[in-house]
Each structure stands twice: as structure tokens, then as C-alpha cells.
Design an enzyme around this catalytic site. Structure first.
Site, PDB file in Angstrom:
ATOM      1  N   ARG A  79       0.859  -1.182   0.000  1.00  0.00           N
ATOM      2  CA  ARG A  79       0.000   0.000   0.000  1.00  0.00           C
ATOM      3  C   ARG A  79       0.898   1.234   0.000  1.00  0.00           C
ATOM      4  NH1 ARG A  79      -4.767  -1.490  -1.962  1.00  0.00           N
ATOM      5  NH2 ARG A  79      -5.835  -3.062  -0.688  1.00  0.00           N
ATOM      6  N   ALA A  91     -10.623  -7.445  -0.507  1.00  0.00           N
ATOM      7  CA  ALA A  91     -11.501  -6.269  -0.559  1.00  0.00           C
ATOM      8  C   ALA A  91     -11.405  -5.633  -1.929  1.00  0.00           C
ATOM      9  CB  ALA A  91     -11.108  -5.260   0.520  1.00  0.00           C
ATOM     10  N   GLU A 108     -14.335 -10.208  -5.748  1.00  0.00           N
ATOM     11  CA  GLU A 108     -13.037  -9.845  -5.181  1.00  0.00           C
ATOM     12  C   GLU A 108     -12.364 -11.044  -4.521  1.00  0.00           C
ATOM     13  OE1 GLU A 108     -11.378  -7.192  -5.585  1.00  0.00           O
ATOM     14  OE2 GLU A 108     -12.897  -5.917  -6.495  1.00  0.00           O
ATOM     15  N   GLU A 112      -8.796 -12.074  -6.026  1.00  0.00           N
ATOM     16  CA  GLU A 112      -7.611 -11.822  -5.199  1.00  0.00           C
ATOM     17  C   GLU A 112      -7.038 -13.077  -4.551  1.00  0.00           C
ATOM     18  OE1 GLU A 112      -8.079  -7.161  -3.929  1.00  0.00           O
ATOM     19  OE2 GLU A 112      -8.331  -8.685  -2.385  1.00  0.00           O
ATOM     20  N   GLU A 160      -1.223  -6.342  -6.832  1.00  0.00           N
ATOM     21  CA  GLU A 160      -1.818  -7.650  -6.544  1.00  0.00           C
ATOM     22  C   GLU A 160      -0.967  -8.809  -7.064  1.00  0.00           C
ATOM     23  OE1 GLU A 160      -5.731  -7.611  -8.136  1.00  0.00           O
ATOM     24  OE2 GLU A 160      -6.521  -6.277  -6.598  1.00  0.00           O
TER      25      GLU A 160
END
Length: 218
Positions: A79, A91, A108, A112, A160
Site C-alpha cells: 500500500r 476487498a 473480489e 484476489e 496484486e
């Protein structure tokens, strides 16, 4: 939808209440790829007129995916705003017009983590930073976990790509949330909510289409 008001002389009901004040002026200061920055003048009645700037956000969903051994699925993702790799529950943004929140959550989880779930429920809702953003997040509990077929798996890119997936016992995850090891808000809120709901026999769970008045209209 508004919160309930207690009759005179009765015990007050502690519930948030949607009660918009009149907006006298609205201005978009910046239009971003996902979020906008807006400025509004709001009439607060006897308190006068105030000017506030806030982030206009489409909202998001998050998933506490709990397996049969009471382990919660966490992802390690970079992040950039906080310059950190964080362990998070799956998320994503509510950036598809008209998409039901539970369908977005299932998408999601599959994209993910390559995981499916056969049982879904609303775990909790929250506003991330109500003093500076209208972002609303709905956290789902997903159980009955399975795997996405190899041929149908999503190709992950950017932050990701190469995410590590880990399943952590829920009690251990609670300890990590409380000792400052985890910082992602949906992760902390979701883990603590799951532990509290489990302690109550999951009686707090709501249907996937439960009212969600805080979600921003498309």
C-alpha cells in the site's frame, strides 16, 4: 432510512441516523480515476453555514473468509500511501454501476485469492473516515470455502501480482489486531467483528441484501 428515535421518557436508542443538512453549494475541486475531491457549503441551521471539503468515494466491500478450521484468509499487499506491505482481508471497490455488494465481494474473493464460498452473510458495516470522506464499507463473512478452477483464475497485476496468501487462526488474528501488528481498517474491523459474532453464536449476522443506506448512490 433513518435511525430510530426513542419516545419521550424512554431510554434513548444508540443508533446512527441519516439526516442530511441542506447543501447550498457544491463544487468538484478534483476528479480522479476513482475518487473526487469536493467542496460544499452546508446549512446547519442555528449553527450557521459551514464549508467542508471531502473525498467522494464509490465505497467498497471486504470479505472475512473463514474456513472449517476457523482460520481467516489474509493477503499481503503493498500500500503505497503508507509505504507498507499490509496483511489484509480480500476487498475491492464498488466501481461497477448497479453491482450488488455481495456479488462484488464474491468477485473480489475469487480474483484476489482464487477462493469461492458457498455461504455468505453481512458481518458489519462502517464508514472509514466520516469526517473527510463518504466512503462506506460493507464486510461480509464467507464460509464453505472452495477453490476457483485453474482455468478460470484471474491474472493479477500491479500491487496484486505475487500476493502471499495466508490462513491465520481467528483467535491469533484477533491478537494481531489488538497488539498493533495489523493496521488495515477492514481487516481489523472484520476480524474483531467475526470474533464477537462467533462468541454470540453468529446471531448478529444479516442477510446479504440487508439494507445499506450509507452506500453511495451510483
Amino acid at each position: 432510512m433513518t435511525g430510530a428515535r426513542a419516545p419521550q421518557g424512554a431510554t434513548a436508542v444508540t443508533v446512527d441516523e441519516i439526516d442530511p443538512r441542506p447543501v447550498l453549494r457544491h463544487e468538484r475541486l478534483h476528479q480522479g480515476r476513482v475518487i473526487d475531491l469536493v467542496r460544499e457549503e452546508i446549512d446547519l441551521g442555528e449553527a450557521g453555514v459551514v464549508t467542508r471539503e471531502y473525498v467522494d468515494h464509490p465505497g467498497a466491500v471486504a470479505v472475512v473468509a473463514l474456513d472449517d478450521e476457523d482460520r481467516v484468509l489474509l493477503l499481503r499487499q503493498y500500500r503505497h500511501p503508507v509505504r507498507a506491505y499490509m496483511w489484509e482481508v480480500p476487498a475491492g471497490l464498488l466501481d461497477v454501476d448497479g453491482e450488488p455488494a455481495d456479488e462484488a465481494a464474491a468477485r473480489e474473493l475469487a480474483e484476489e485469492a482464487d477462493v469461492t464460498a458457498s455461504r455468505w452473510a453481512v458481518l458489519t458495516d462502517y464508514a472509514t473516515t466520516p469526517g473527510s470522506s463518504n466512503e462506506a464499507v460493507r464486510i461480509f463473512l464467507a464460509r464453505g470455502l472452495g477453490e476457483v478452477a485453474e482455468a478460470e483464475r484471474h491474472v493479477r497485476t500491479g500491487e496484486e501480482a505475487g500476493m502471499e496468501v495466508r490462513r491465520v487462526p481467528l483467535d491469533e488474528a484477533v491478537a494481531l489486531a489488538l497488539d498493533g501488528s495489523l493496521h488495515n481498517p477492514s481487516t481489523v474491523v472484520g476480524i474483531l467483528a467475526a470474533a464477537a459474532s462467533r462468541a454470540g453464536g453468529w446471531s448478529s449476522l444479516r442477510e446479504v441484501d440487508a439494507p445499506w443506506p450509507y452506500r453511495r448512490a451510483s
